[in-house]
Design a protein around this motif. Sequence first.
Motif, PDB file in Angstrom:
ATOM      1  N   GLY A  94      40.673  43.626  52.114  1.00 33.84           N
ATOM      2  CA  GLY A  94      39.234  43.675  53.494  1.00 33.84           C
ATOM      3  C   GLY A  94      37.964  43.737  52.197  1.00 33.84           C
ATOM      4  N   GLY A  95      38.089  42.429  51.947  1.00 33.97           N
ATOM      5  CA  GLY A  95      36.503  42.341  50.821  1.00 33.97           C
ATOM      6  C   GLY A  95      36.559  41.458  52.034  1.00 33.97           C
ATOM      7  N   ILE A  96      35.022  40.205  51.868  1.00 36.40           N
ATOM      8  CA  ILE A  96      34.327  38.836  52.655  1.00 36.40           C
ATOM      9  C   ILE A  96      35.549  38.359  53.149  1.00 36.40           C
ATOM     10  CG2 ILE A  96      33.923  37.191  50.933  1.00 36.40           C
ATOM     11  CD1 ILE A  96      30.344  37.954  52.654  1.00 36.40           C
TER      12      ILE A  96
ATOM     13  N   VAL B   6      48.964  48.053  49.372  1.00 36.52           N
ATOM     14  CA  VAL B   6      49.763  47.114  49.203  1.00 36.52           C
ATOM     15  C   VAL B   6      50.563  47.135  47.667  1.00 36.52           C
ATOM     16  CG1 VAL B   6      51.037  44.880  49.344  1.00 36.52           C
ATOM     17  CG2 VAL B   6      49.750  44.978  50.759  1.00 36.52           C
TER      18      VAL B   6
ATOM     19  N   ASN C  20      28.508  44.975  45.961  1.00 39.99           N
ATOM     20  CA  ASN C  20      28.021  45.461  45.327  1.00 39.99           C
ATOM     21  C   ASN C  20      27.090  43.915  44.479  1.00 39.99           C
ATOM     22  OD1 ASN C  20      28.617  48.212  45.270  1.00 39.99           O
ATOM     23  ND2 ASN C  20      30.753  47.328  44.996  1.00 39.99           N
TER      24      ASN C  20
ATOM     25  N   GLY D 221      28.297  45.974  40.007  1.00 40.82           N
ATOM     26  CA  GLY D 221      29.405  45.128  40.754  1.00 40.82           C
ATOM     27  C   GLY D 221      29.920  44.776  39.283  1.00 40.82           C
TER      28      GLY D 221
ATOM     29  N   ALA E  27      37.856  33.894  42.991  1.00 40.37           N
ATOM     30  CA  ALA E  27      37.339  33.836  43.846  1.00 40.37           C
ATOM     31  C   ALA E  27      35.609  34.570  43.840  1.00 40.37           C
ATOM     32  CB  ALA E  27      37.689  34.189  45.082  1.00 40.37           C
TER      33      ALA E  27
ATOM     34  N   CYS F 289      43.823  38.094  49.072  1.00 42.59           N
ATOM     35  CA  CYS F 289      42.811  37.810  49.286  1.00 42.59           C
ATOM     36  C   CYS F 289      42.079  39.942  48.584  1.00 42.59           C
ATOM     37  CB  CYS F 289      41.675  37.502  50.337  1.00 42.59           C
ATOM     38  SG  CYS F 289      42.689  37.196  51.318  1.00 42.59           S
TER      39      CYS F 289
ATOM     40  N   GLU G 122      43.422  46.920  53.803  1.00 43.16           N
ATOM     41  CA  GLU G 122      42.840  46.779  52.584  1.00 43.16           C
ATOM     42  C   GLU G 122      43.012  48.313  52.083  1.00 43.16           C
ATOM     43  OE1 GLU G 122      39.370  46.351  51.034  1.00 43.16           O
ATOM     44  OE2 GLU G 122      40.167  47.912  50.237  1.00 43.16           O
TER      45      GLU G 122
ATOM     46  N   HIS H  83      42.105  42.581  41.494  1.00 45.69           N
ATOM     47  CA  HIS H  83      43.561  42.694  41.050  1.00 45.69           C
ATOM     48  C   HIS H  83      44.524  41.286  42.560  1.00 45.69           C
ATOM     49  CE1 HIS H  83      43.172  46.649  40.600  1.00 45.69           C
ATOM     50  NE2 HIS H  83      42.512  46.686  41.728  1.00 45.69           N
TER      51      HIS H  83
ATOM     52  N   LEU I 251      48.691  41.179  42.380  1.00 45.86           N
ATOM     53  CA  LEU I 251      49.514  40.816  44.081  1.00 45.86           C
ATOM     54  C   LEU I 251      50.091  39.229  43.948  1.00 45.86           C
ATOM     55  CD1 LEU I 251      48.904  42.575  46.098  1.00 45.86           C
ATOM     56  CD2 LEU I 251      48.078  43.184  45.026  1.00 45.86           C
TER      57      LEU I 251
HETATM   58  C1  LIG Z   1      27.771  41.761  40.361  1.00 48.75           C
HETATM   59  C2  LIG Z   1      28.192  41.063  41.558  1.00 48.75           C
HETATM   60  C3  LIG Z   1      27.028  40.254  41.751  1.00 48.75           C
HETATM   61  C4  LIG Z   1      27.345  38.518  42.962  1.00 48.75           C
HETATM   62  N1  LIG Z   1      26.181  38.371  43.828  1.00 48.75           N
HETATM   63  C5  LIG Z   1      26.563  37.453  44.510  1.00 48.75           C
HETATM   64  C6  LIG Z   1      25.523  36.905  45.277  1.00 48.75           C
HETATM   65  O1  LIG Z   1      24.424  36.841  45.503  1.00 48.75           O
HETATM   66  N2  LIG Z   1      26.207  35.384  46.082  1.00 48.75           N
HETATM   67  C7  LIG Z   1      27.046  35.731  46.410  1.00 48.75           C
HETATM   68  O2  LIG Z   1      27.748  34.344  47.006  1.00 48.75           O
HETATM   69  N3  LIG Z   1      28.032  36.258  45.770  1.00 48.75           N
HETATM   70  C8  LIG Z   1      28.448  36.714  44.825  1.00 48.75           C
HETATM   71  N4  LIG Z   1      28.941  37.274  43.807  1.00 48.75           N
HETATM   72  C9  LIG Z   1      30.605  37.139  44.298  1.00 48.75           C
HETATM   73  C10 LIG Z   1      31.226  37.788  45.533  1.00 48.75           C
HETATM   74  O3  LIG Z   1      30.641  39.411  46.123  1.00 48.75           O
HETATM   75  C11 LIG Z   1      32.082  36.955  45.512  1.00 48.75           C
HETATM   76  O4  LIG Z   1      32.608  36.204  45.142  1.00 48.75           O
HETATM   77  C12 LIG Z   1      33.227  38.237  47.128  1.00 48.75           C
HETATM   78  O5  LIG Z   1      32.415  39.134  46.815  1.00 48.75           O
HETATM   79  C13 LIG Z   1      34.886  38.158  46.652  1.00 48.75           C
HETATM   80  O6  LIG Z   1      35.124  38.360  47.834  1.00 48.75           O
HETATM   81  P1  LIG Z   1      36.686  39.224  47.752  1.00 48.75           P
HETATM   82  O7  LIG Z   1      36.979  39.425  48.960  1.00 48.75           O
HETATM   83  O8  LIG Z   1      37.023  37.870  46.860  1.00 48.75           O
HETATM   84  O9  LIG Z   1      36.887  40.137  46.864  1.00 48.75           O
HETATM   85  P2  LIG Z   1      36.331  41.567  46.868  1.00 48.75           P
HETATM   86  O10 LIG Z   1      35.551  41.998  47.521  1.00 48.75           O
HETATM   87  O11 LIG Z   1      36.556  42.197  45.776  1.00 48.75           O
HETATM   88  O12 LIG Z   1      37.621  42.413  47.756  1.00 48.75           O
HETATM   89  C14 LIG Z   1      39.390  42.491  47.557  1.00 48.75           C
HETATM   90  C15 LIG Z   1      39.293  43.173  48.128  1.00 48.75           C
HETATM   91  O13 LIG Z   1      40.990  43.487  47.751  1.00 48.75           O
HETATM   92  C16 LIG Z   1      41.073  45.301  48.170  1.00 48.75           C
HETATM   93  N5  LIG Z   1      42.669  45.410  47.542  1.00 48.75           N
HETATM   94  C17 LIG Z   1      42.812  45.067  46.152  1.00 48.75           C
HETATM   95  N6  LIG Z   1      44.424  45.313  45.709  1.00 48.75           N
HETATM   96  C18 LIG Z   1      44.842  45.156  47.506  1.00 48.75           C
HETATM   97  C19 LIG Z   1      45.488  46.220  47.117  1.00 48.75           C
HETATM   98  N7  LIG Z   1      46.957  46.367  46.380  1.00 48.75           N
HETATM   99  N8  LIG Z   1      46.457  46.410  49.161  1.00 48.75           N
HETATM  100  C20 LIG Z   1      45.082  46.516  49.810  1.00 48.75           C
HETATM  101  N9  LIG Z   1      43.721  46.097  49.025  1.00 48.75           N
HETATM  102  C21 LIG Z   1      43.675  45.901  47.716  1.00 48.75           C
HETATM  103  C22 LIG Z   1      39.648  45.803  47.608  1.00 48.75           C
HETATM  104  O14 LIG Z   1      39.938  47.318  47.804  1.00 48.75           O
HETATM  105  C23 LIG Z   1      38.535  44.963  47.821  1.00 48.75           C
HETATM  106  O15 LIG Z   1      38.586  45.387  49.287  1.00 48.75           O
HETATM  107  C24 LIG Z   1      28.418  38.708  42.930  1.00 48.75           C
HETATM  108  C25 LIG Z   1      29.093  39.641  42.813  1.00 48.75           C
HETATM  109  C26 LIG Z   1      29.336  40.357  41.625  1.00 48.75           C
HETATM  110  C27 LIG Z   1      30.520  41.206  41.024  1.00 48.75           C
END
Ligand SMILES: Cc1cc2nc3c(=O)[nH]c(=O)nc-3n(C[C@H](O)[C@H](O)[C@H](O)COP(=O)(O)OP(=O)(O)OC[C@H]3O[C@@H](n4cnc5c(N)ncnc54)[C@H](O)[C@@H]3O)c2cc1C
Length: 407
Positions: A9-11, A171, A45, A343, A373, A198, A33, A202, A206
């Motif tokens: 449940g990230g973006i 999961v 973060n 972050g 990603a 997603c 999530e 991790h 997965l």
């Molecule tokens: C310091 C930092 C600065 C950044 N700045 C920017 C910016 O300014 N602009 C920009 O566009 N991007 C930026 N990024 C990149 C951006 O934040 C990431 O690319 C994006 O948030 C990735 O989203 P996601 O959903 O893939 O990952 P995440 O947000 O990490 O979500 C993954 C989710 O999966 C869940 N999960 C994991 N394993 C399991 C499981 N087994 N069962 C259920 N749930 C699970 C986790 O709890 C988490 O909530 C930045 C990243 C960082 C770290």
Amino acid sequence: MYDFAIIGGGIVGLSTAMALGDRYPDARILVLEKENQWAFHQTGNNSGVIHSGIYYQPGSFKAKFCRDGSRSMVEFCQKHTIDYEVCSKLIVATQVKELPRLENLYKRGLENGIPVSRLSPEAVKEIEPYVKSVGAVQVLSTGIVNYKQVCLKYAQLIAKQGGELHLNTKVLQIRQYDQHHVLETNQGSFAARFMVNCTGLHSDRLAKLSKLQPQAQIIPFRGEYYELIPSKRYLVKNLIYPVPNPDFPFLGVHFTRMIDQSVHAGPNAVLSLKREGYKKTDFDLRDFLEIITYLGFWKLAVKHADEGIQEIIRSYSKAAFVQSLQKLIPEVQAEDLVPTHAGVRAQALRNNGSLVEDFLIIPGKNASHVCNAPSPAATSSLEIGKAIVAQIPQQSHLSQVVKIRNY
Ligand SMILES: Cc1cc2nc3c(=O)[nH]c(=O)nc-3n(C[C@H](O)[C@H](O)[C@H](O)COP(=O)(O)OP(=O)(O)OC[C@H]3O[C@@H](n4cnc5c(N)ncnc54)[C@H](O)[C@@H]3O)c2cc1C
């Protein structure tokens, strides 16, 4: 039986669930999530920047999704009255030797269709009076937003479409059958015809649980930030970045005005010894062993030993961190800065020591795995979601089961 289960449940997970609901209006959609709130890890973060797409290899997914995603993110915020600003940013050369790299960035911006202009040091002063430079590139389409707020809106819209959203649901195992998966979680089992992984930090694990070898391992890089004390915020009007090292995937410590008007400085990029390790002292034995037994890590470490050591010094020494910032704004002093959040980036690394530069979405059996990603995935989230959905009809039995909305 669900038609689609999205893990994470990230973006990226939330935008994918939204795009699936849009494409398959009758489908039963489930989001799982493990944390007790959305956007808890990378998404919650980050720096909150709506990137323009200037940095990325022309023709790459990053270049296309970021350029289009910055527009769709702004439209989304307008439509749903989420605070955002298209405030522009400066990429600043502080030494003459950086000018050729700045010029290359400018050309790349033009190639990627980004509204960029070259600025003289005098023109820079008019926009950012405290910046010392020998020239800069201004990127007009860069903006700022709070991605957590964006995610809360995505989650609301998924629920409105009839999607089921489960927090606190991790999961633990994935069982694969011919026509469906069973996801075993700490809250019981869920069956779904199609699964989207997603899970950010991790995602490789997965993928392996569902018998896919991602050919790359996630290496966690922590980014630590300082914040300017309120009385010094005047030093920064908008966003001020250095010219990045083209061999490194990170942009160098920079100043970012956040949408709540605070000003953050950072992030650095230090190896984290825990995938979700937000503090310097955080350590996880499994995560650590996985890093140090991975050949790709050692190949990368040898190649970037100098940068790695600099980052460690900058992490432990505030003076070194401030020195990097003073190259951009000489007036900034250590007492103007206080530590704030950190972050952790999920960066996929191949066994040969090369970083996976582009977004990587690998199709599996009745599944899609988002295996890389990193930034700018928050900016690009709406486009990534649509791209994942576009992969599905060709590879899945689903199109016979649920009605597809035709555009
Ligand atoms: C310091 C930092 C600065 C950044 N700045 C920017 C910016 O300014 N602009 C920009 O566009 N991007 C930026 N990024 C990149 C951006 O934040 C990431 O690319 C994006 O948030 C990735 O989203 P996601 O959903 O893939 O990952 P995440 O947000 O990490 O979500 C993954 C989710 O999966 C869940 N999960 C994991 N394993 C399991 C499981 N087994 N069962 C259920 N749930 C699970 C986790 O709890 C988490 O909530 C930045 C990243 C960082 C770290």
